[in-house]
Write an enzyme that holds these catalytic residues in place. Structure first.
Site, PDB file in Angstrom:
ATOM      1  N   GLY A 146       0.780  -1.227   0.000  1.00 54.85           N
ATOM      2  CA  GLY A 146       0.000   0.000   0.000  1.00 54.85           C
ATOM      3  C   GLY A 146       0.809   1.274   0.000  1.00 54.85           C
ATOM      4  CG  LEU A 147       4.340   1.795   1.286  1.00 55.79           C
ATOM      5  CD1 LEU A 147       5.768   1.435   1.653  1.00 55.79           C
ATOM      6  CD2 LEU A 147       3.846   2.934   2.162  1.00 55.79           C
ATOM      7  CB  SER A 148       1.473   4.511  -4.267  1.00 61.38           C
ATOM      8  OG  SER A 148       0.925   4.942  -5.473  1.00 61.38           O
ATOM      9  CB  SER A 196       2.034   0.200  -9.737  1.00 60.55           C
ATOM     10  OG  SER A 196       2.246  -1.158  -9.417  1.00 60.55           O
ATOM     11  CB  SER A 197       0.872   5.268  -9.061  1.00 56.61           C
ATOM     12  OG  SER A 197       1.149   5.418  -7.693  1.00 56.61           O
ATOM     13  CB  ALA A 198       6.242   5.422  -7.422  1.00 60.78           C
ATOM     14  CG  ASP A 238      -2.017   5.970  -4.437  1.00 57.32           C
ATOM     15  OD1 ASP A 238      -2.660   6.432  -3.480  1.00 57.32           O
ATOM     16  OD2 ASP A 238      -1.915   4.756  -4.665  1.00 57.32           O
TER      17      ASP A 238
END
Length: 704
Positions: A398-400, A402-404, A459
């Site tokens: 839950g630290l994002s 992929s979107s990073a 995110d």
């Protein structure tokens, strides 16, 4: 060179038996010319592997001085010729006298031998020990590593392994909150430790360790070769005699077999320029996006609600681009490795962690969306590129992560195709008809439309803008008014606990709730409304520094989420993670979709504020919300006992994101006592004349 605080000893006395057998058995016969070649001299990126280390030594600005190579009788001539050709001279090569793998001395004895025989070269320098068959990922900086070591501490590097099965192949270290190594286990069973921090054969030993090495050999040599063969055996002994500091890196290449050598060749072929240097300089751009954690409101961002989020600078994704003849996406040597596994269990685990495509699909999806925008806006894209990525963001917690990667890729593409001479990224965004506030939606579209990932905007907003941001996703709020920067200085100390072995896809968790929300199910609709309302209350609590109220709201956030999703979806281990945090005195809620929680220490009765020292001067008392070093270490151990990792969150104090909210920060640089008598407040203005909030810093213990 005779200068330098460190001397380097390269361990190259192995025989590479497994690799040699692989080459002999390889049906293609394309590597037959490497039979009889030591691993340290195998070509990587067109030059011998050790050339990469030699360049790293020379890029430390004189930190590393003399270089010594210890090898065997079989490979001595080849290493001596290499040393002479590189200007090191023949006398830097030590021959341990062995002629086969069966008669080897062991790495620890070879290190002792090098120090003994080349004492005139090494002198009283500290000793850097490097395995001759290992390279680190290209974001590693030897200079930064050496300068990060605390005084009088020796050092090692660690990287996170991606499967439990890997523990049986690696040396695994445990460390405390200060980074001090407390234990090293050589190839342990996964159940023997909760740590998944592997320690490659790369050590920075302070000068006093030389005598300790002699003591170790006196004690262990009588036990036979196994006791002194692996260099990790020495480290495991040394940590009980001296302090050793662990520095995390993103990963390493270990050339143990032909498959690993092929992977290394492939990666370096795409990331070195024609002069065989790491790609950098003109025409190359590297962009980053960091992890994020939600303080309040999630998951209402996907349901027209509100969230309050911050950037987590502990972890980041990085995308690099350089011009090339063809358009190339470089597979990551760890996350896109899908051709060789230890067993069926590793196939299952790696697929659940990385999917079927690793990070490459994210780069391709971002590039495809960007190209489609440019085509629609008649913006020519005339240059090809090679794109690669690194990430340190723990996955599935839950630290994002992929979107990073997608955000970093879009940021890199904007810079690559619109350099400063052409107006920079802002000018290209304008040509594409996009405002700053539109970019997060673009990132979300890449994930949802191109990849089928169900998620919310939160995110992507925080990763684009940086810092801390309050977000309003209600349909009636114009996008340009939806995002409000929150001063970093109002944030209390916050912590993160997570479990890297919690598997799942947040999109699968969101999907059924989305359908229930659209169907008007009261518990979901009212729950999302309450989450949004609590986000405004959390912002008010932050600005008023009412951290007790903020803690209550964080706990309420999780309670609402649990009531909406149910325990079966939230998950037993996630609930255990929350309960562990609360038992230790923290308010806690999911940082994202599960697997990680953001923690706020509840305020004890009394404490905090100002006090007087022995001279009557007012001094600031450490916030009761902030764990002392001892408390942080005890908390970390308590989480580790249950298989969780616990860290303090590093805030985005410089707002280095890409958005307009990220106001410029100016550093006032002066020396020594020039700060004395400075005004209590300094007014700084951004480029538009608006005031920038300033934080009081310390200078030599004095307020500055």
């Amino acid at each position: 060179e005779q200068k330098g605080r460190w001397a380097a000893v390269i361990l190259a006395a192995g025989y590479g038996s497994r690799l040699q057998k692989d080459i002999e058995a390889d049906a293609s016969k394309q590597f037959d010319h490497l039979l009889g070649q030591p691993k340290g001299l195998l070509p990587v990126g067109g030059v011998p592997l050790l050339d990469h280390w030699l360049r790293a030594f020379r890029e430390t600005d004189g930190e590393v001085g003399p270089v010594v190579i210890v090898t065997n009788e079989f490979f001595h001539r080849q290493f001596a010729e290499w040393a002479v050709s590189r200007g090191l001279g023949r006398n830097v090569v030590v021959n341990d006298g062995t002629t086969s793998n069966d008669t080897r001395l062991g790495a620890c004895r070879d290190l002792q031998l090098a120090i003994e025989q080349k004492g005139d070269l090494i002198g009283d320098r500290d000793v850097l020990v490097v395995a001759g068959d290992t390279l680190f990922f290209q974001d590693f900086s030897l200079r930064s590593f050496l300068r990060s070591l605390p005084p009088h501490r020796s050092g090692v590097v660690t990287y996170e392994i991606q499967s439990d099965a890997e523990t049986r192949k690696r040396g695994i270290v445990e460390s405390d909150a200060t980074g001090r190594v407390t234990r090293l286990l050589e190839k342990p069973e996964p159940t023997e430790t909760t740590s998944r921090s592997a320690c490659p054969a790369f050590y920075a030993y302070r000068h006093p360790c030389k005598k300790l090495i002699d003591r170790f050999m006196e004690e262990k040599a009588p036990e036979g070769l196994e006791a002194v063969d692996a260099p990790g055996r020495l480290l495991a002994w040394l940590i009980n005699e001296t302090e050793v500091h662990a520095v995390p890196v993103s990963g390493r290449f270990d050339i143990g077999n032909l498959t690993q050598y092929r992977d290394t060749l492939s990666f370096y072929a795409s990331t070195l320029d024609s002069d065989l240097n790491t790609i950098s300089g003109t025409g190359v751009f590297t962009a980053r996006a960091h992890a994020r954690a939600a303080i309040a409101g999630n998951p209402s961002d996907g349901f027209g609600g509100k969230t309050l989020s911050l950037l987590v600078r502990n972890f980041h994704a990085e995308v690099s681009m350089r011009p090339s003849e063809r358009l190339v996406f470089v597979p990551h040597p760890e996350y896109d490795r899908d051709t060789e596994f230890a067993n069926m269990g590793e196939v299952l685990l790696r697929t659940e962690l990385n999917g079927y495509y690793g990070g490459l699909r994210l780069l391709r999806a971002a590039t495809k969306a960007f190209a489609a925008l440019c085509e629609a806006a008649h913006v020519p894209l005339e240059r090809n590129f090679t794109m690669s990525y690194e990430t340190t963001i723990p996955r599935m917690v839950g630290l994002s992560g992929s979107s990073a990667i997608i955000t970093a890729a879009l940021r890199a593409l904007l810079h690559f195709y619109s350099p400063p001479s052409e107006g920079g990224p802002a000018a290209l965004l304008a040509k594409l008809g996009l405002r700053d506030c539109d970019v997060p939606q673009l990132v979300l579209d890449v994930e949802s439309r191109e990849l089928g990932i169900t998620a919310g905007l939160q995110d992507r907003v925080i990763q684009w803008y940086g810092g801390a941001v309050h977000m309003d996703f209600s349909p009636s709020t114009p996008r340009e008014n939806a995002y409000t920067a929150v001063p970093i200085e109002v944030l209390p100390p916050l912590y993160l606990a997570y479990n890297t072995r919690l598997l799942g896809d947040s999109g699968k968790v969101h999907s059924p709730v989305k359908a229930r929300f659209e169907a008007g199910e009261p518990i979901v609709v009212e729950g999302m409304r309450q989450l949004a309302a609590n986000t405004d209350k959390a912002l008010a609590a932050l600005l008023a520094r009412d951290y007790a109220a903020l803690a209550d709201l964080m706990d309420a956030n999780f309670a609402l989420r649990r009531s909406i999703y149910g325990d079966a979806v939230v998950g037993e281990r996630n609930i255990e993670l929350i309960e562990t945090a609360r038992a230790l005195g923290f308010a806690a809620k999911f940082s994202g979709s599960g697997g990680g929680v953001i923690c706020l220490k509840r305020m004890p009765a009394g404490g905090g504020g100002m006090a007087e020292d022995s001279t009557g001067r007012k001094i600031e008392v450490t916030s009761p919300l902030e764990l002392s070093e001892k408390e942080e270490e005890e908390t970390r151990k308590a989480f580790a006992e249950k298989g969780f990792t616990f860290v303090r969150i590093r805030f985005d104090e410089d707002h280095s994101g890409g958005g307009a909210i990220a106001a410029a920060r100016y550093a006032l640089v002066d020396g020594g006592n020039a700060w004395r008598g400075a005004p209590d407040r300094l007014a700084l203005l951004d480029d538009h004349g608006a005031p920038i909030a300033c934080r009081r810093r310390r200078w030599n213990g004095q307020p500055a």
